[in-house]
Motif scaffolding. Sequence first.
Motif, mmCIF file in Angstrom:
data_model
loop_
_atom_site.group_PDB
_atom_site.id
_atom_site.type_symbol
_atom_site.label_atom_id
_atom_site.label_comp_id
_atom_site.label_asym_id
_atom_site.label_seq_id
_atom_site.Cartn_x
_atom_site.Cartn_y
_atom_site.Cartn_z
ATOM 1 N N ALA A 233 0.805 -1.084 0.301
ATOM 2 C CA ALA A 233 0.042 0.074 0.191
ATOM 3 C C ALA A 233 0.812 1.314 0.099
ATOM 4 N N ASN A 236 1.331 2.684 -3.368
ATOM 5 C CA ASN A 236 0.419 2.811 -4.247
ATOM 6 C C ASN A 236 -0.133 4.355 -3.535
ATOM 7 N N SER A 238 -2.640 6.108 -4.831
ATOM 8 C CA SER A 238 -4.159 6.070 -4.502
ATOM 9 C C SER A 238 -4.444 5.646 -3.217
ATOM 10 N N ALA A 239 -3.819 4.538 -2.793
ATOM 11 C CA ALA A 239 -4.170 4.053 -1.278
ATOM 12 C C ALA A 239 -3.791 5.023 -0.349
ATOM 13 N N LYS A 267 -3.026 -4.006 -0.844
ATOM 14 C CA LYS A 267 -2.724 -3.105 -1.435
ATOM 15 C C LYS A 267 -3.434 -1.738 -1.552
ATOM 16 N N THR A 268 -4.589 -1.822 -0.763
ATOM 17 C CA THR A 268 -5.527 -0.669 -0.702
ATOM 18 C C THR A 268 -5.641 -0.385 0.679
ATOM 19 N N ALA A 269 -6.163 0.615 0.869
ATOM 20 C CA ALA A 269 -6.598 1.499 2.342
ATOM 21 C C ALA A 269 -7.717 0.769 2.708
ATOM 22 N N ASP A 270 -8.613 0.491 1.794
ATOM 23 C CA ASP A 270 -10.031 -0.131 2.068
ATOM 24 C C ASP A 270 -9.777 -1.556 2.782
ATOM 25 N N GLU A 271 -8.894 -2.393 2.617
ATOM 26 C CA GLU A 271 -8.830 -3.549 3.008
ATOM 27 C C GLU A 271 -8.351 -3.142 4.481
#
Length: 353
Positions: A233, A236, A238-239, A267-271
């Motif tokens: 992340a 990334n 965007s993350a 890979k993402t903040a949403d996770e």
Amino acid sequence: MASKSPDVIVDQVLELDPATIEVSDEGRIGFFFPEKAEAYAVLFARDGQRDPIKVRRNGNRAKFPWTLVAGRHRHAGCTIAGMKVRAIEAKGDAEELRAIQASENLDRRELAPLERAMFVAAVADAARARLRKLHDGKSQQQIAAEIGASERKDKLSPRSDERSDKVQFTASEKADAEAEDAGSILTSAYKWSEATAEACGLGVRDLKRSLRIFRIIVEPNRDLMDAFKDSAAASNASALLALCGHGNNAANVRKAIEWLIANPAAKTADEALVALDMMPSRGSAAAAPATGDTKFLNGLQSNLQRLSLGGQRRAAEVIAQSIAPSVLVAVRDALNARIAGLETDQSSKGETK
């Protein structure tokens, strides 16, 4: 069994006085940006110079013992910081030395989002210090008056929070305001055009993105950055920007960073946010593409978020004139409800201090 060949030392790093190196911009590849050199000085003073410059040894009769081949900004950064510059001797004819310079510029890796955020913050701080120096240490307000920009108010001053006509700034808004401020300072201190700033990757939009990441993620959580930088992340942008969207709750941002460190493949903040019950899961199935009014509303929201604070103020008048008269009351009620909610949040924060 054949013995292994001994290791061969190809290049040795020298530590030179920057003043012993002749520097000329004539025929150089690329441009020299003073603010980059000042940012390097800040970083070198704190972390040291890790990447040596390239120099050519001159003859005995030359005015300078060395001539710079590649590393103009790093050389200037060491000069400003008052420290020795690390260098490697380059050899060859004029064409070979130019090839070395071209290769350095071509091979220079793009900074990772976290590194770029740190670099941009140093650029903004150096630009601000340079402008104060150019104006004999005068305050931001005095400088603004002198350069004919008195309409630009320092949104980061303590007095901003005391203005009766403005609710408390969010962390993201402070970073955006700082970016606009830094953009104006770069223009004033270095006589930059907007095109030059964009070409250097330091336009207001770039500043906003990087300063949001620095002020919301890096600065408050420096003790976690060495571990966080190796997670998926962290590379990334965007993350990281999605995580900045939760910047009004510093504790939640920190918890999300800690979760991403513990789960480096994410890979993402949403996770992280879903795992920590900070946002609902969007389900395993891919969402259907937006259509009709939903598609246009999503586009409107996205474009508004990309605007600077000044751009949003100008857009307010355009939106007010574009809304159908029968919908104006609904817009007014929605605005009043949001303002009331923000004032309630501000009041509750004041009570808990």
